[in-house]
Each structure stands twice: as C-alpha cells, then as structure tokens.
Design an enzyme around this catalytic site. Structure first.
Site, PDB file in Angstrom:
ATOM      1  N   HIS A  81       0.874  -1.176   0.000  1.00 15.23           N
ATOM      2  CA  HIS A  81       0.000   0.000   0.000  1.00 15.23           C
ATOM      3  C   HIS A  81       0.911   1.226   0.000  1.00 15.23           C
ATOM      4  CE1 HIS A  81      -3.796   2.115   1.788  1.00 15.23           C
ATOM      5  NE2 HIS A  81      -3.120   2.923   0.994  1.00 15.23           N
TER       6      HIS A  81
ATOM      7  N   HIS B 140      -7.399  -7.605   7.032  1.00 17.16           N
ATOM      8  CA  HIS B 140      -7.217  -6.680   8.149  1.00 17.16           C
ATOM      9  C   HIS B 140      -7.314  -7.453   9.464  1.00 17.16           C
ATOM     10  CE1 HIS B 140      -6.411  -2.375   8.528  1.00 17.16           C
ATOM     11  NE2 HIS B 140      -6.800  -2.543   9.780  1.00 17.16           N
ATOM     12  N   ASP B 141      -6.214  -7.462  10.182  1.00 22.98           N
ATOM     13  CA  ASP B 141      -6.128  -8.071  11.510  1.00 22.98           C
ATOM     14  C   ASP B 141      -6.510  -9.543  11.519  1.00 22.98           C
ATOM     15  OD1 ASP B 141      -5.233  -5.678  12.503  1.00 22.98           O
ATOM     16  OD2 ASP B 141      -7.225  -5.004  13.125  1.00 22.98           O
TER      17      ASP B 141
ATOM     18  N   GLU C  82      -2.567  -1.765  -3.161  1.00 22.40           N
ATOM     19  CA  GLU C  82      -3.714  -1.123  -2.533  1.00 22.40           C
ATOM     20  C   GLU C  82      -3.527   0.382  -2.522  1.00 22.40           C
ATOM     21  OE1 GLU C  82      -3.857  -2.523   1.459  1.00 22.40           O
ATOM     22  OE2 GLU C  82      -4.572  -4.518   0.920  1.00 22.40           O
TER      23      GLU C  82
END
Length: 250
Positions: free
Chosen positions: A44, A200-201, A76
C-alpha cells in the site's frame, strides 16, 4: 479451492524505514514468503511513503516476474492520479481500491458505494484498461444493496474489511455475529458474481472460522499479524502456518 495468501509487506517496510539502512529487506523477505508458498505480495504505497516507498514497486515487480511468475502483485490505495500512475508503471495483477484519507494510520472502513459509485466506476474502468483485476474494499455488514452497487462499478472483487472481526481477540464471544455479517456480505457478493477477498487483523487463530463460513474466499491479504508472527517463527514458517490456517495443504 482454499483461499490464497498474499503477504502484505508494509510492516516490513515500516521497520526498514526507521533507519537509513536497507534492512530488513522488503525484497528479501518477499522472496522468502513466495518460496514458502505465498501466492502473492501486497503493498500500500501511501503518498508520504511512510512504509512502502515508490522505489520498492519496480523491485517487487521484477522479483515476481523473474523468480515467481505464477505469483501476483497486489497494490492497494486510494485512486488519485499519482496512484494510477504508479499502477500503470508497476502493472500489478490486482489493484485494491480503499477509501483511505492519506493521513490514516491504516484502512479502517469500506467504501460508501452509493455515494462514490460514479467515481469508482470511472476508476475501475481506467484500471481495467491497464489489464488489472480490481477489488473494492467493503464493509462486512451484510448490506446486499451496497454490494449490488459495487458490482455495477465494473469491479471484479470486493475485499471484506475484517478489522472488527480481528478486534475480537480479547472477547471471542463478540466474533460470531461479526463473522456472520461478513459471511452474508460474501454471500451477497457471490450472488452478484463478485469474487471475495478479505483482509485486516487476520491471524492464524481467526482465519479458520472465516474460511469455514466463506468457503469460496479467493484470497486473504495479511501484513501486521503475519509480520508479528514472523519475528517469532521466521517468515517461511509463518507463511506455512498462515497457509494451513487458510485450509491449504502444506
């Protein structure tokens, strides 16, 4: 088919950037991840280059092209003109569009598809002309109407924002309704002909329930948790652990 694993290199780059030194090597650890069976690498590149630098992109592109041609490069970012220029140069197999403000520490919500439909339709069209598959960051709230709009933009996939799910690590009893909402969002996407990614996580612990609820999950993109585990287990073994958590035979 089990979900593929794309290793997000941002946390490695952030650690490197603490000093004016070339280690830890983003390229080197990306190579180890791919050697251990990761299906791709994710970055990203934020405008301030606080982790991935723009100069990293051609290096990662060359690594994949020269040594792992079966792997994919996923970039991203928020679709500014500068970001689109980076994509045109790096030619990633996949671009994941996120609605982040440049000042955000990390992605924390999906697109408001109704509000940004026209904008996303234009951006998706431009990226697909470059030959990129396009995925749109989406809230996993079970909103089928939003997913219908996402499909109308011309996108190929959505990426479920799994931050709230990952945030249940100290209160696992809260995870079940969030997981079900993610599953309903994925069901809505499948009904629209959209493939589903997630990120995410995500961890070795919370991945198996996710892939069980969403058996058609195409890909997970994991950085922070994977990098944290790599400090303990090493990158190669960590990739194998996450691949097993995705349901892959290792």
């Amino acid at each position: 088919m089990p979900a593929k694993l794309s290793v997000n290199l941002n946390a490695i780059a952030m650690l490197r950037n603490r000093r004016d030194l070339p280690w830890p090597s983003v390229e080197g650890l990306g190579r180890i991840a791919l050697q251990a069976g990761a299906s791709g690498l994710t970055v990203h590149p934020r405008p301030d280059q606080r982790h991935i630098r723009f100069s990293d992109l051609p290096v990662i592109r060359a690594l994949i092209d020269d040594e792992f041609p079966q792997a994919e490069f996923n970039i991203e970012g928020y679709p500014t003109e500068d970001f689109l220029a980076l994509c045109a140069s790096a030619q990633p197999e996949q671009v994941t569009l996120v609605p982040d403000d440049p000042s955000q520490a990390t992605s924390d919500h999906g697109w408001d598809f109704r509000k940004h439909q026209a904008f996303l339709t234009e951006m998706v069209g431009r990226l697909k002309k470059l030959g990129c598959r396009v995925s749109l960051f989406a809230d996993g709230d079970g909103n089928a109407d939003a997913i219908e709009i996402a499909k109308a933009t011309g996108a190929d996939r959505i990426e479920l924002y799994t931050g709230p799910y990952g945030g249940c690590y100290e209160a696992p009893e809260r995870a079940a309704p969030i997981l079900e909402a993610l599953g309903k969002t994925a069901d809505a996407a499948a009904a629209q002909g959209l493939a589903v990614n997630a990120g995410h996580d995500l961890t070795v612990g919370n991945l198996p329930p996710l892939v069980k609820r969403i058996p058609a999950l195409a890909e997970v993109s994991i950085g922070h948790g994977l990098t944290a585990d790599a400090l303990e287990y090493g990158m190669a073994e960590t990739v194998r652990r996450f691949r097993r958590a995705c349901g892959q035979r290792v």
